[in-house]
Design an enzyme around this catalytic site. Sequence first.
Site, PDB file in Angstrom:
ATOM      1  CB  SER A 166      -0.859  -0.003   1.272  1.00 31.36           C
ATOM      2  OG  SER A 166      -1.464   1.261   1.467  1.00 31.36           O
ATOM      3  CE1 TYR A 179      -4.682  -2.155   4.910  1.00 33.03           C
ATOM      4  CE2 TYR A 179      -3.549  -0.079   4.530  1.00 33.03           C
ATOM      5  CZ  TYR A 179      -4.153  -1.217   4.039  1.00 33.03           C
ATOM      6  OH  TYR A 179      -4.227  -1.421   2.680  1.00 33.03           O
TER       7      TYR A 179
HETATM    8  P1  NAD Z   1     -11.234  -6.414  -0.464  1.00 34.46           P
HETATM    9  O1  NAD Z   1     -11.819  -6.318   0.888  1.00 34.46           O
HETATM   10  O2  NAD Z   1     -12.119  -6.292  -1.655  1.00 34.46           O
HETATM   11  O3  NAD Z   1     -10.409  -7.759  -0.637  1.00 34.46           O
HETATM   12  C1  NAD Z   1      -9.670  -8.356   0.411  1.00 34.46           C
HETATM   13  C2  NAD Z   1      -9.661  -9.849   0.189  1.00 34.46           C
HETATM   14  O4  NAD Z   1      -8.887 -10.475   1.219  1.00 34.46           O
HETATM   15  C3  NAD Z   1     -11.060 -10.461   0.242  1.00 34.46           C
HETATM   16  O5  NAD Z   1     -11.191 -11.432  -0.777  1.00 34.46           O
HETATM   17  C4  NAD Z   1     -11.074 -11.118   1.614  1.00 34.46           C
HETATM   18  O6  NAD Z   1     -11.991 -12.182   1.723  1.00 34.46           O
HETATM   19  C5  NAD Z   1      -9.638 -11.587   1.698  1.00 34.46           C
HETATM   20  N1  NAD Z   1      -9.243 -11.971   3.051  1.00 34.46           N
HETATM   21  C6  NAD Z   1      -9.433 -11.286   4.195  1.00 34.46           C
HETATM   22  N2  NAD Z   1      -8.965 -11.997   5.231  1.00 34.46           N
HETATM   23  C7  NAD Z   1      -8.471 -13.155   4.713  1.00 34.46           C
HETATM   24  C8  NAD Z   1      -7.869 -14.305   5.282  1.00 34.46           C
HETATM   25  N3  NAD Z   1      -7.662 -14.396   6.600  1.00 34.46           N
HETATM   26  N4  NAD Z   1      -7.488 -15.299   4.453  1.00 34.46           N
HETATM   27  C9  NAD Z   1      -7.712 -15.226   3.111  1.00 34.46           C
HETATM   28  N5  NAD Z   1      -8.278 -14.154   2.525  1.00 34.46           N
HETATM   29  C10 NAD Z   1      -8.660 -13.144   3.331  1.00 34.46           C
HETATM   30  O7  NAD Z   1     -10.106  -5.295  -0.504  1.00 34.46           O
HETATM   31  P2  NAD Z   1      -9.044  -4.895  -1.638  1.00 34.46           P
HETATM   32  O8  NAD Z   1      -9.042  -3.433  -1.711  1.00 34.46           O
HETATM   33  O9  NAD Z   1      -9.242  -5.682  -2.868  1.00 34.46           O
HETATM   34  O10 NAD Z   1      -7.698  -5.329  -0.903  1.00 34.46           O
HETATM   35  C11 NAD Z   1      -6.743  -6.209  -1.464  1.00 34.46           C
HETATM   36  C12 NAD Z   1      -5.344  -5.832  -0.985  1.00 34.46           C
HETATM   37  O11 NAD Z   1      -5.007  -4.552  -1.509  1.00 34.46           O
HETATM   38  C13 NAD Z   1      -5.202  -5.716   0.536  1.00 34.46           C
HETATM   39  O12 NAD Z   1      -3.952  -6.261   0.945  1.00 34.46           O
HETATM   40  C14 NAD Z   1      -5.226  -4.223   0.778  1.00 34.46           C
HETATM   41  O13 NAD Z   1      -4.546  -3.862   1.949  1.00 34.46           O
HETATM   42  C15 NAD Z   1      -4.520  -3.742  -0.471  1.00 34.46           C
HETATM   43  N6  NAD Z   1      -4.762  -2.325  -0.776  1.00 34.46           N
HETATM   44  C16 NAD Z   1      -5.983  -1.884  -1.184  1.00 34.46           C
HETATM   45  C17 NAD Z   1      -6.160  -0.533  -1.476  1.00 34.46           C
HETATM   46  C18 NAD Z   1      -7.476   0.028  -1.956  1.00 34.46           C
HETATM   47  O14 NAD Z   1      -7.561   1.260  -2.113  1.00 34.46           O
HETATM   48  N7  NAD Z   1      -8.501  -0.766  -2.213  1.00 34.46           N
HETATM   49  C19 NAD Z   1      -5.096   0.351  -1.334  1.00 34.46           C
HETATM   50  C20 NAD Z   1      -3.866  -0.130  -0.899  1.00 34.46           C
HETATM   51  C21 NAD Z   1      -3.709  -1.481  -0.641  1.00 34.46           C
END
Ligand code: NAD
Length: 281
Positions: A166, A179
Amino acid sequence: MNQSLPEVVMPSCPVNKLLEGQKALVTGANSGIGRAVAIGLGHAGADVVVNYVANPEAADAVCQEIERCGSKALAIQADVSNETQVQAMFKLMMETFGTIDVLVNNAGIQRDAPFDELTLKQWQQVIAVNLTGQFLCAREAIREFKRRGVNKAVSCAAGKIICMSSVHEIVPWAGHVNYAASKGGVMLMMKSIAQEVAPYRIRVNSIGPGAIRTPINRPAWETPEAYEKLMELVPYKRIGEPEDIARATVWLASDEADYINGTTLFIDGGMTLYPGFTENG
Ligand code: NAD
């Protein structure tokens, strides 16, 4: 009009199969960024394990989209923070696909609170999924990469790991200390693994998304007011879509990116450019 989550619509199957013959595993692949990445890897020719922890129907839909374009897909349920479940997932992948070439450590959660109200449980949950989960999956992948070595018919590297980090691996985030700490940890874990295993021709990198339209940050983009406020942080003046991350992940996993190791690729529309300094300072 309120913003809504976009469909992952990929009407035609791309002809550019950058990852033909490779086997990939994406954690948290039934939602948001992970879903788009799993589909992107599949469309690029990889067979994909679609990891999920809840909502098997969403994982099956991702598998169907991957299979529609000719790659194999396998949904496997596992909590990435649980060592036994992670090892069982990799065992099943080895039995089904034979090996692994690409791991995308994507699963992540937020449990937000002002620091003086942050509970030990909220702290531990976020570290367990975002940091320990990435460690457990990376360790299994590295074991297989080292066992197998380079298979030149498939890739000039013995394996690739991409950690979904991130902008908050470098940008402090009040109210989200657990986080930010987890993503800062991912940064030095990624770099240290990369340093250790580079001689085996294993590449380990991160992607640092900025604001991407997914369920994890819905309150930040859902209403026009929230979206306008969010855009103050984004010089490029649009929110990122999961496909922005998927396209870069496919490239970073491919041999086109073969000399890239131990680095974070920020995909953030300029969020890490300190936009507050544009007219101030
Ligand atoms: P999201 O909530 O749509 O997806 C997260 C996924 O992780 C889901 O499929 C969830 O079921 C899964 N998950 C959660 N706990 C789990 C576990 N214990 N075991 C297996 N799977 C698990 O969110 P996203 O935005 O798609 O996030 C994906 C990644 O991107 C994350 O690591 C998040 O920190 C990172 N991220 C997202 C953003 C953003 O703006 N959306 C920005 C920076 C980083």
